[in-house]
Motif scaffolding. Structure first.
Motif, PDB file in Angstrom:
ATOM      1  N   SER A 106      -7.721  34.165  -6.959  1.00 44.61           N
ATOM      2  CA  SER A 106      -7.274  35.214  -6.056  1.00 44.61           C
ATOM      3  C   SER A 106      -6.867  36.488  -6.803  1.00 44.61           C
ATOM      4  CB  SER A 106      -6.079  34.710  -5.240  1.00 44.61           C
ATOM      5  OG  SER A 106      -5.544  35.749  -4.464  1.00 44.61           O
ATOM      6  N   ILE A 107      -7.130  37.641  -6.178  1.00 43.08           N
ATOM      7  CA  ILE A 107      -6.701  38.905  -6.776  1.00 43.08           C
ATOM      8  C   ILE A 107      -5.201  39.118  -6.601  1.00 43.08           C
ATOM      9  CG2 ILE A 107      -8.941  40.002  -6.530  1.00 43.08           C
ATOM     10  CD1 ILE A 107      -7.853  41.427  -4.043  1.00 43.08           C
ATOM     11  N   ARG A 108      -4.577  38.287  -5.783  1.00 44.01           N
ATOM     12  CA  ARG A 108      -3.129  38.383  -5.588  1.00 44.01           C
ATOM     13  C   ARG A 108      -2.355  37.759  -6.753  1.00 44.01           C
ATOM     14  NH1 ARG A 108      -1.439  35.703  -0.637  1.00 44.01           N
ATOM     15  NH2 ARG A 108       0.595  36.332  -1.380  1.00 44.01           N
ATOM     16  N   ARG A 109      -3.034  37.031  -7.601  1.00 42.21           N
ATOM     17  CA  ARG A 109      -2.366  36.442  -8.762  1.00 42.21           C
ATOM     18  C   ARG A 109      -2.005  37.537  -9.747  1.00 42.21           C
ATOM     19  NH1 ARG A 109      -2.894  30.647 -11.003  1.00 42.21           N
ATOM     20  NH2 ARG A 109      -2.468  29.619  -9.040  1.00 42.21           N
ATOM     21  N   PRO A 112      -4.865  36.671 -13.131  1.00 37.28           N
ATOM     22  CA  PRO A 112      -5.953  35.846 -12.608  1.00 37.28           C
ATOM     23  C   PRO A 112      -6.530  34.918 -13.672  1.00 37.28           C
ATOM     24  CG  PRO A 112      -6.267  38.141 -12.017  1.00 37.28           C
ATOM     25  CD  PRO A 112      -5.121  38.079 -12.981  1.00 37.28           C
ATOM     26  N   GLU A 114      -9.397  33.016 -15.572  1.00 30.85           N
ATOM     27  CA  GLU A 114     -10.799  33.258 -15.886  1.00 30.85           C
ATOM     28  C   GLU A 114     -11.601  32.042 -15.454  1.00 30.85           C
ATOM     29  OE1 GLU A 114     -13.446  35.900 -16.783  1.00 30.85           O
ATOM     30  OE2 GLU A 114     -11.365  36.354 -17.166  1.00 30.85           O
TER      31      GLU A 114
END
Length: 124
Positions: A106-109, A112, A114
């Motif tokens: 998620s881009i909310r992490r 992120p 890999e």
């Protein structure tokens, strides 16, 4: 300040109308482990909850949810549901909060992860 908020808004706690209705016609039937108080009218035709803290519906356990919606007639404070050993305990819904589940890609992490199992499609 708290009194003024209760007069003007409903999302902080119960409204003044609900508080007055509870005071005049409500009969307290129980309280859950989170401190939420459950009420009914004397004739038993209406049931409601007064939340302890933030009014969030996912904070009500299955026992009390069933009682509120007339699925169960028995008061969960006096006759709780029989829970099986395979059932998980009740948890609040954390969607929309900082504690919500965020999957690895998620881009909310904040950092992120890999991914090596995914290759983005590129047009020719």
């Amino acid at each position: 300040m708290r009194f003024i908020l209760s007069l003007l808004t409903w999302w902080h706690e119960e409204t003044l109308g609900t508080r007055l209705f509870t005071w005049r016609k409500g009969v307290k039937v129980g309280e859950d482990e989170q401190g939420n108080e459950f009420y009914t009218t004397r004739d038993g035709k209406k049931r409601w909850v007064m939340y302890a803290g933030e009014p969030e519906a996912s904070r009500i356990s299955a026992d009390w949810h069933g009682w509120l919606h007339f699925t169960f007639d028995d008061n969960p404070a006096k006759a709780p549901l029989v829970h099986r050993d395979w059932e998980k305990p009740h948890r609040d819904n954390l969607t929309g909060t900082a504690l919500a589940y965020v999957p690895a890609g998620s881009i909310r992490r904040e950092a992120p992860v890999e991914r090596s199992d995914y290759e983005a499609w590129q047009p020719e």
